[in-house]
Design a protein around this motif. Sequence first.
Motif, PDB file in Angstrom:
ATOM      1  N   SER A 740     -48.450   6.108 -36.937  1.00 30.21           N
ATOM      2  CA  SER A 740     -47.597   5.575 -38.004  1.00 30.21           C
ATOM      3  C   SER A 740     -46.883   6.662 -38.787  1.00 30.21           C
ATOM      4  CB  SER A 740     -48.446   4.732 -38.959  1.00 30.21           C
ATOM      5  OG  SER A 740     -49.476   5.521 -39.534  1.00 30.21           O
ATOM      6  N   HIS A 741     -47.383   7.900 -38.750  1.00 29.73           N
ATOM      7  CA  HIS A 741     -46.787   8.986 -39.552  1.00 29.73           C
ATOM      8  C   HIS A 741     -45.662   9.707 -38.834  1.00 29.73           C
ATOM      9  CE1 HIS A 741     -49.474  11.043 -36.779  1.00 29.73           C
ATOM     10  NE2 HIS A 741     -48.798  12.163 -37.028  1.00 29.73           N
ATOM     11  N   ILE A 742     -45.461   9.450 -37.517  1.00 30.20           N
ATOM     12  CA  ILE A 742     -44.525  10.246 -36.718  1.00 30.20           C
ATOM     13  C   ILE A 742     -43.088   9.876 -37.074  1.00 30.20           C
ATOM     14  CG2 ILE A 742     -43.788  10.838 -34.375  1.00 30.20           C
ATOM     15  CD1 ILE A 742     -46.564  10.041 -33.403  1.00 30.20           C
ATOM     16  N   PRO A 743     -42.245  10.843 -37.449  1.00 32.26           N
ATOM     17  CA  PRO A 743     -40.822  10.548 -37.703  1.00 32.26           C
ATOM     18  C   PRO A 743     -40.121  10.140 -36.403  1.00 32.26           C
ATOM     19  CG  PRO A 743     -41.459  12.691 -38.592  1.00 32.26           C
ATOM     20  CD  PRO A 743     -42.584  12.250 -37.713  1.00 32.26           C
ATOM     21  N   VAL A 744     -39.175   9.193 -36.526  1.00 33.08           N
ATOM     22  CA  VAL A 744     -38.456   8.681 -35.365  1.00 33.08           C
ATOM     23  C   VAL A 744     -36.960   8.802 -35.607  1.00 33.08           C
ATOM     24  CG1 VAL A 744     -38.003   6.671 -33.904  1.00 33.08           C
ATOM     25  CG2 VAL A 744     -40.312   7.087 -34.776  1.00 33.08           C
ATOM     26  N   VAL A 745     -36.263   9.411 -34.633  1.00 35.06           N
ATOM     27  CA  VAL A 745     -34.793   9.478 -34.642  1.00 35.06           C
ATOM     28  C   VAL A 745     -34.306   8.570 -33.530  1.00 35.06           C
ATOM     29  CG1 VAL A 745     -32.762  10.934 -34.390  1.00 35.06           C
ATOM     30  CG2 VAL A 745     -34.804  11.832 -35.509  1.00 35.06           C
ATOM     31  N   MET A 746     -33.432   7.623 -33.884  1.00 37.30           N
ATOM     32  CA  MET A 746     -32.915   6.683 -32.897  1.00 37.30           C
ATOM     33  C   MET A 746     -31.522   7.094 -32.447  1.00 37.30           C
ATOM     34  SD  MET A 746     -34.007   2.797 -33.773  1.00 37.30           S
ATOM     35  CE  MET A 746     -35.694   2.275 -33.529  1.00 37.30           C
ATOM     36  N   PRO A 771     -21.152   9.085 -29.209  1.00 38.30           N
ATOM     37  CA  PRO A 771     -21.592  10.442 -28.841  1.00 38.30           C
ATOM     38  C   PRO A 771     -21.944  11.241 -30.091  1.00 38.30           C
ATOM     39  CG  PRO A 771     -19.225  10.291 -28.709  1.00 38.30           C
ATOM     40  CD  PRO A 771     -19.702   8.914 -29.049  1.00 38.30           C
ATOM     41  N   PHE A 772     -22.949  12.086 -29.986  1.00 36.82           N
ATOM     42  CA  PHE A 772     -23.380  12.875 -31.129  1.00 36.82           C
ATOM     43  C   PHE A 772     -23.123  14.358 -30.846  1.00 36.82           C
ATOM     44  CE2 PHE A 772     -26.978  12.065 -28.339  1.00 36.82           C
ATOM     45  CZ  PHE A 772     -27.420  13.356 -28.061  1.00 36.82           C
ATOM     46  N   VAL A 773     -23.076  15.126 -31.919  1.00 39.57           N
ATOM     47  CA  VAL A 773     -22.893  16.571 -31.815  1.00 39.57           C
ATOM     48  C   VAL A 773     -24.270  17.213 -31.720  1.00 39.57           C
ATOM     49  CG1 VAL A 773     -21.942  18.615 -32.933  1.00 39.57           C
ATOM     50  CG2 VAL A 773     -20.779  16.411 -33.135  1.00 39.57           C
ATOM     51  N   ALA A 774     -24.420  18.162 -30.814  1.00 37.95           N
ATOM     52  CA  ALA A 774     -25.726  18.777 -30.587  1.00 37.95           C
ATOM     53  C   ALA A 774     -26.282  19.395 -31.868  1.00 37.95           C
ATOM     54  CB  ALA A 774     -25.613  19.837 -29.484  1.00 37.95           C
ATOM     55  N   GLN A 775     -25.410  20.054 -32.630  1.00 38.86           N
ATOM     56  CA  GLN A 775     -25.874  20.710 -33.852  1.00 38.86           C
ATOM     57  C   GLN A 775     -26.362  19.673 -34.883  1.00 38.86           C
ATOM     58  OE1 GLN A 775     -26.193  23.901 -34.033  1.00 38.86           O
ATOM     59  NE2 GLN A 775     -27.007  23.911 -36.121  1.00 38.86           N
ATOM     60  N   GLU A 776     -25.712  18.502 -34.912  1.00 40.11           N
ATOM     61  CA  GLU A 776     -26.147  17.470 -35.843  1.00 40.11           C
ATOM     62  C   GLU A 776     -27.544  16.972 -35.488  1.00 40.11           C
ATOM     63  OE1 GLU A 776     -24.755  13.086 -37.575  1.00 40.11           O
ATOM     64  OE2 GLU A 776     -23.746  13.960 -35.832  1.00 40.11           O
ATOM     65  N   LEU A 777     -27.791  16.731 -34.198  1.00 40.80           N
ATOM     66  CA  LEU A 777     -29.125  16.313 -33.768  1.00 40.80           C
ATOM     67  C   LEU A 777     -30.159  17.362 -34.149  1.00 40.80           C
ATOM     68  CD1 LEU A 777     -31.107  14.513 -32.200  1.00 40.80           C
ATOM     69  CD2 LEU A 777     -30.388  15.691 -30.111  1.00 40.80           C
ATOM     70  N   LEU A 778     -29.834  18.612 -33.897  1.00 40.29           N
ATOM     71  CA  LEU A 778     -30.777  19.702 -34.180  1.00 40.29           C
ATOM     72  C   LEU A 778     -31.078  19.770 -35.673  1.00 40.29           C
ATOM     73  CD1 LEU A 778     -32.339  21.931 -32.744  1.00 40.29           C
ATOM     74  CD2 LEU A 778     -30.407  23.456 -33.143  1.00 40.29           C
ATOM     75  N   VAL A 779     -30.052  19.652 -36.511  1.00 37.41           N
ATOM     76  CA  VAL A 779     -30.253  19.738 -37.963  1.00 37.41           C
ATOM     77  C   VAL A 779     -31.095  18.555 -38.453  1.00 37.41           C
ATOM     78  CG1 VAL A 779     -29.063  19.604 -40.189  1.00 37.41           C
ATOM     79  CG2 VAL A 779     -28.190  21.104 -38.395  1.00 37.41           C
ATOM     80  N   ARG A 780     -30.838  17.365 -37.938  1.00 35.11           N
ATOM     81  CA  ARG A 780     -31.600  16.192 -38.387  1.00 35.11           C
ATOM     82  C   ARG A 780     -33.069  16.307 -37.971  1.00 35.11           C
ATOM     83  NH1 ARG A 780     -28.143  10.774 -38.968  1.00 35.11           N
ATOM     84  NH2 ARG A 780     -26.107  11.673 -39.382  1.00 35.11           N
ATOM     85  N   VAL A 781     -33.310  16.816 -36.790  1.00 37.06           N
ATOM     86  CA  VAL A 781     -34.695  17.023 -36.361  1.00 37.06           C
ATOM     87  C   VAL A 781     -35.368  18.056 -37.254  1.00 37.06           C
ATOM     88  CG1 VAL A 781     -36.140  17.905 -34.483  1.00 37.06           C
ATOM     89  CG2 VAL A 781     -34.297  16.295 -33.986  1.00 37.06           C
ATOM     90  N   GLN A 782     -34.658  19.132 -37.548  1.00 34.31           N
ATOM     91  CA  GLN A 782     -35.226  20.175 -38.412  1.00 34.31           C
ATOM     92  C   GLN A 782     -35.533  19.626 -39.805  1.00 34.31           C
ATOM     93  OE1 GLN A 782     -32.197  23.167 -38.196  1.00 34.31           O
ATOM     94  NE2 GLN A 782     -33.014  24.115 -36.326  1.00 34.31           N
ATOM     95  N   ASN A 783     -34.636  18.812 -40.349  1.00 30.84           N
ATOM     96  CA  ASN A 783     -34.859  18.246 -41.692  1.00 30.84           C
ATOM     97  C   ASN A 783     -36.076  17.331 -41.719  1.00 30.84           C
ATOM     98  OD1 ASN A 783     -32.654  19.597 -42.706  1.00 30.84           O
ATOM     99  ND2 ASN A 783     -31.259  17.857 -42.471  1.00 30.84           N
TER     100      ASN A 783
END
Length: 931
Positions: A740-746, A771-783
């Motif tokens: 239940s604690h795991i963050p999820v990006v859809m 389509p998404f930008v690679a840097q945006e995905l990376l930043v959201r995961v990092q945040n």
Amino acid sequence: MRSYVCLMILFLLACHVGLAQPVYLKSDTETLNLCPLVSVYADPAGTRSFDQVRQQTFIPHRQQSFQFGFSKQVFWFRFTLDPGTAPKDRQWYLLWSDGLRDRIDLYVPQPDGSWSVLKGGLMTPAAQKAYKGLFPAYSLGAVTRPQTYYLRLEASESINGLLTLLTYQAYIDSLPGSLAMVWLVIGIQLLRVFYNIILARYVQDSSFRWYVFHTVIVTASVLGSFGVTGNLLGNYPILASFFNVAFFELMPATYTLFIYSLLSVRRHYPKLRPVFFGIVAVSVLQLVCHAFVPRMFLLQANNYLFLFTEAFLIAICSHALIRRVPMNTYLLIPCFITLVPFIFLNLRSLGVIAYDWIYPLIYATNFLEIVALALVLGKIIEAAEQKRLATEKALFTEKVEAEKLVELDALKTRFFTNISHEFRTPLTLLIGPLSDLVQRFPAEELYRIMHRNASRLQTLINQLLDLAKLDNGQLKPDLQPGDLVADIRIRVFAFESLAAANRIQLSLTQDRSAFIAGYDSDKLEKIITNLIANALKFTSAGGSVTVKVSYRDAALVLTVTDTGTGIAPEHLPFIFDRFYQVDASQRRGYEGTGVGLALVRELVRLLDGDIKADSQLGAGTTFTVTLPVQALSGTEPVAEADAVVVPVRPESAEPVMATSFPEEATHQPVVLIVEDNEDLRTYVRSILNPYYRILEATDGQAGLDQARQAVPDLIVTDVMMPVLDGITLCRYLRQDQATSHIPVVMLTARAALDDRLQGLGTGADDYLTKPFVAQELLVRVQNLLARQQVIRAYFREQVIRPAGATAARSIPEPVFTVQQQAFIDELYRQIDLQLENVEFDVEGLAKSLAMSSRTLARKLNALLNMTAGEVIRTYRLRHAAELLKSGLSPSETAYRVGFDNLSYFSRVFREYTGSSPSDYVRQLKEPSGQE
């Protein structure tokens, strides 16, 4: 004076014993009401013989009519006729006004002292009746001397009637008028019912038809009350008796069904439906009860049921009128016109009232009902006309909208054609250089992915152009000679690597080794390619796709069968429609455009062929294509045993998804990628791989299993996936304490606000559209991972901070989820329950939380960066500090928090607080001592 008293006593005694004065007939007597002139005796059980009855006491009636309620008694009437001044040769008739009583027998004295019995009544067979016609009329002949008569009356119903003496001439004179009135009423009843039946044939209104059915039952009941039923079934008195009351017993049911339909009770009064159905059930049940319940009890009960029904229906209709419930209000007018007199009829039958004008009232209201129906008919015709006009308007509007849709479809087709042509130039400039890059850098996987998906986009554009050409009639069959067997084998072989990659068994069976014919190779290729690609897409790993081809002299039959998910029956008729998708929501399990099958059908039609689809949900789908071909000479069939079978088997080894990592990489967070598209999964992995440890899953169910097993730090998931979609996956993750604690990006292709809200509403932490930008995905995961670090540090500080210590200012209180806080609270509660248990360890804690010790360890590491043992020990030490502060001794405190070794307790407590338990207590007391 004495003689006067004696005369009075004799008179009263004569009255008491029933010695009523004889009825003296006069010369001008034509018609005489005998009701007040007769004496009555009621036989309680109805078993006494005529001789026994003659010895009983008769009481003078003295009433103008006979009114008796429901009773088991048999009533005897006695009267004496004296010719008086009337002519001795005058013929006399005795008339009883009601022929529906069970038995009406007249005992007439004979000159020799015997008695003759003139039989009558409903239960008397027609051959034994002393009269003919609807009403009992007995011939007394000439009265030449005083004679006493007895009338025996037996009835299952209440008795309301008259006993009239008439001369023969008066009887003859009154007969036409009486019969005319009777048949007039009967005629009105029949006219009404036929009138209504004819109207019901043309009036499309369910409540009106229920009303017509009710009038049929009412008419049948009225005909029975006039003795028509009894006369028609005169030789079958039991059957006549049953039908005579059956329709009357059904009237509460038909009234109720009519009002039920009129008020739309299912919609406006749903809670009262049991009452309506209860009335109908009881009313119909009465007919069955005739087999074992006395008729009198049923008739009496039916009167009470009728009164209840009438009161209930009047109340519910009044309430509906006050509430202005939508209904055909005009239908209530004829209904209640006939309902009111039946209320009086029931009350009279039960002996509550005694009025003779009730039947005339019923006849009058029946006539008024016919008049009222004219008004109802007018309103029904008006409503039908309004409905017709509304329908014509709706059809016109629909026609206009259809024309607009055709125009819009043509505009859309032109748009797709134009935009597809525009796409070809930039696609050419993409595919060409990408082909060169793939050849120059064969080891670079991203170049192959880019080239493969650019080619896929080109295929989709070509399909749209083909549909546009078909609409414009520009696409024509191009028949060229060739070997169909070899051509089809090449088309199927093209999918060998895709089937192997997906672990699907692909096989081809053809019943000839060669078949030279004239056919359109390009269009056949598109048909086969789309059907096999569709079958592979909807077949999971371990399944199979079978292609069978049979050749005839002038036709080719191609069958593509898969063991995939299948298609529901309600969707099957629409799968060949353009842009149709079985599930158009964002939770659809597969990506697609709805173009491929539409193109297949159009191409098959263009080639004068036929295509059919058969499917069973969960068991697979079969497409059968029949195409006409021009077989050329020199083609010989091959026997079935020598048929060419080309199996295409996948690699036996299953792809391995990483679940462990090198030792040097264990400090990196773990990210689980759940994506069914291999190319997109590879692309996401290439973005995150330099910074995180990567786990992969090909569908939602596999992703859920991986999450429960590995407990990653973050999950990146697609929404549209087979087996389990991303929305459901996220919901399951949030419901499981271990995940239940795991963050999820859809990740999804749908960017509408409602789609994003739905994804976030299921517990997703972030939402990224394609389509998404690679840097945006990376930043959201990092945040998200940074937020997890803050939550981890906060919870850890809450656990390890001694009681009473001030929180570190460098750790702000984060915003955490309800599931995270609920898990921490449950964790503390379980430890607290076992606080004094020395043997309570990690296994016990995991069991109490319904987890494995391995899963618990990963969960605590993700939330607190602590082991389960550290959490238990730290919680005990923190509670020990609270107990020491409350005044408990160190030794008692140790046992209270689950330490049985005092030296070990002292050592770990020093590590936790920086001082021994004794020093800790002394430090707590020092400030008060200084004061």
